[in-house]
Design an enzyme around this catalytic site. Structure first.
Site, PDB file in Angstrom:
ATOM      1  N   PHE A  66       0.782  -1.281  -0.037  1.00  0.00           N
ATOM      2  CA  PHE A  66      -0.120   0.119   0.015  1.00  0.00           C
ATOM      3  C   PHE A  66       0.860   1.314  -0.003  1.00  0.00           C
ATOM      4  CE2 PHE A  66      -2.984  -3.331   1.811  1.00  0.00           C
ATOM      5  CZ  PHE A  66      -3.808  -3.164   0.591  1.00  0.00           C
ATOM      6  N   SER A  67       0.699   2.202   1.152  1.00  0.00           N
ATOM      7  CA  SER A  67       1.314   3.451   0.914  1.00  0.00           C
ATOM      8  C   SER A  67       2.858   3.396   1.281  1.00  0.00           C
ATOM      9  CB  SER A  67       0.795   4.274   2.199  1.00  0.00           C
ATOM     10  OG  SER A  67      -0.405   4.768   1.599  1.00  0.00           O
ATOM     11  N   GLY A  68       3.585   2.109   1.363  1.00  0.00           N
ATOM     12  CA  GLY A  68       5.007   2.085   1.474  1.00  0.00           C
ATOM     13  C   GLY A  68       5.551   2.568   0.018  1.00  0.00           C
TER      14      GLY A  68
END
Length: 377
Positions: A66-68
């Protein structure tokens, strides 16, 4: 549950904590890796990549983080800044003229990078096919007026951040963010990190599972919350997360598939000022600029501390990237953590397939505490 991989001498406690996560926190499948001064000191994996079929987590299992992904796109922008193709202090419309529409002519690149663009969501409806088209989504944002609600002045741009950043990269370089990262970072550093996963790699991806409280009901009557509607948190979201269409799409803010080993290597490079194994991908001054604080405050919808440099999350205590006071990087929704401790020259990554709504999530934090305690002091 068997733990696979290795720990360097003095880091054995990290493996104990990793194994304990499966017992105490109902971990399903996960990996944790860390480098110190360019050398791997932790590389662990275990559990099930797909509990439905019994497929185990292997050394080369890929995981959606995801937002990694936002830490990857931050590095792309910083490289363009280093090359003189982007100026963080310049209006974004200098590079993307259409973005000036509806009163956005003064919004700077730095404000986009630090979640101050006042575009936390997309006003117009969009289809799933359009969601997978970064140029279409960027076009919708170019036409949109910035939110007037004062809370939007410093608010997490969960999805829109990626479309904004990706379009800036495309306008000045010509490549999409996935190709840019592959050419400039993944290739030179030998990273198994993807923004847009080729079909032939899909068989390696772990099935991402929704834990209790992760999926939410439709937005409430708060107009700002309604603006930030997110197809990744609806009841149907797990089918989307695990779809071939999502895996192959370039969704810059939330679509990275990685091994923890490679994400730790990426941040190990940044922890050393942009160089690893004789390969320099960023100047040391560029990395310092990327983690220089641009804004700090409280996220208005979550009520939690938030601090940003040029795309990187900065420390807000120990609940994000561990005990090191100089930590920076980017977390992924519902558990994963990826970042650097420059003072200790450490890069780390935790990736898992069981999402959890718990905050703080003890799985990564216990690992990072054990890693920090194992370092020479």
């Amino acid at each position: 549950m068997d733990v696979h991989g290795f720990t360097a001498p003095c880091f054995e406690t990290v493996a104990e904590v990793f194994a304990r996560n499966f017992k105490e926190y109902e971990e399903t499948g996960a990996a944790f890796a860390a480098y110190r001064d360019g050398e791997p000191v932790v590389d662990l994996w275990g559990g099930a990549a797909d509990p439905g079929t019994g497929r185990p987590w292997r050394a080369d299992t890929l995981q959606l983080v995801f937002s990694g992904a936002k830490g990857l796109t931050a590095a792309c922008v910083l490289l363009l800044v280093e090359r003189g193709l982007l100026d963080l202090d310049a209006p974004a419309a200098c590079y993307w003229p259409e973005f000036a529409a509806a009163g956005k002519g003064g919004i700077t690149v730095a404000e986009i990078m630090s979640h101050q663009a006042r575009l936390p969501g997309v006003q117009l409806p969009f289809t799933e096919e359009e969601f997978f088209d970064p140029r279409h989504m960027a076009g919708l944002l170019a036409e949109q007026a910035p939110a007037e609600d004062p809370r939007a002045g410093f608010m997490y741009h969960a999805l829109t951040h990626g479309w904004l950043v990706g379009e800036l990269i495309r306008r000045v370089d010509g490549r999409g963010v996935g190709a840019f990262f592959a050419d400039e970072f993944a290739g030179p550093l030998g990273l198994d990190v993807w923004l847009g996963l080729p079909d032939e790699q899909h068989h390696r991806v772990a099935t991402t599972l929704a834990g209790p409280g992760v999926l939410t009901s439709p937005a409430d009557d708060d107009p700002l919350r309604a603006l930030t509607r997110n197809p990744l948190i609806t009841a149907e979201a797990p089918a989307l997360w695990n779809s071939a269409a999502f895996r192959r799409a370039e969704v810059p803010a939330v679509g990275a598939h990685v091994t923890a080993r490679s994400m730790a290597r990426f941040y190990a490079c940044l922890a050393r000022g942009g160089e690893l194994d004789g390969v320099r991908v960023l100047a040391e001054a560029t990395v310092r600029r990327g983690r220089r604080e641009l804004r700090r405050g409280v996220e208005p919808l979550w009520g939690s501390p938030m601090a940003y440099g040029a795309g990187f999350e900065l420390g807000t205590g120990t609940v994000l990237h561990g005990p090191a006071p100089d930590a920076f990087g980017h977390a992924g929704a519902w558990g994963s953590r990826h970042g650097a401790w420059p003072g200790a020259r450490v890069g780390f990554s935790y990736a898992m397939n069981r999402t959890r709504a718990a905050w703080p999530d003890r799985r990564p934090l216990d690992l990072l505490t054990a890693l920090h305690d194992a370092l020479p002091h």
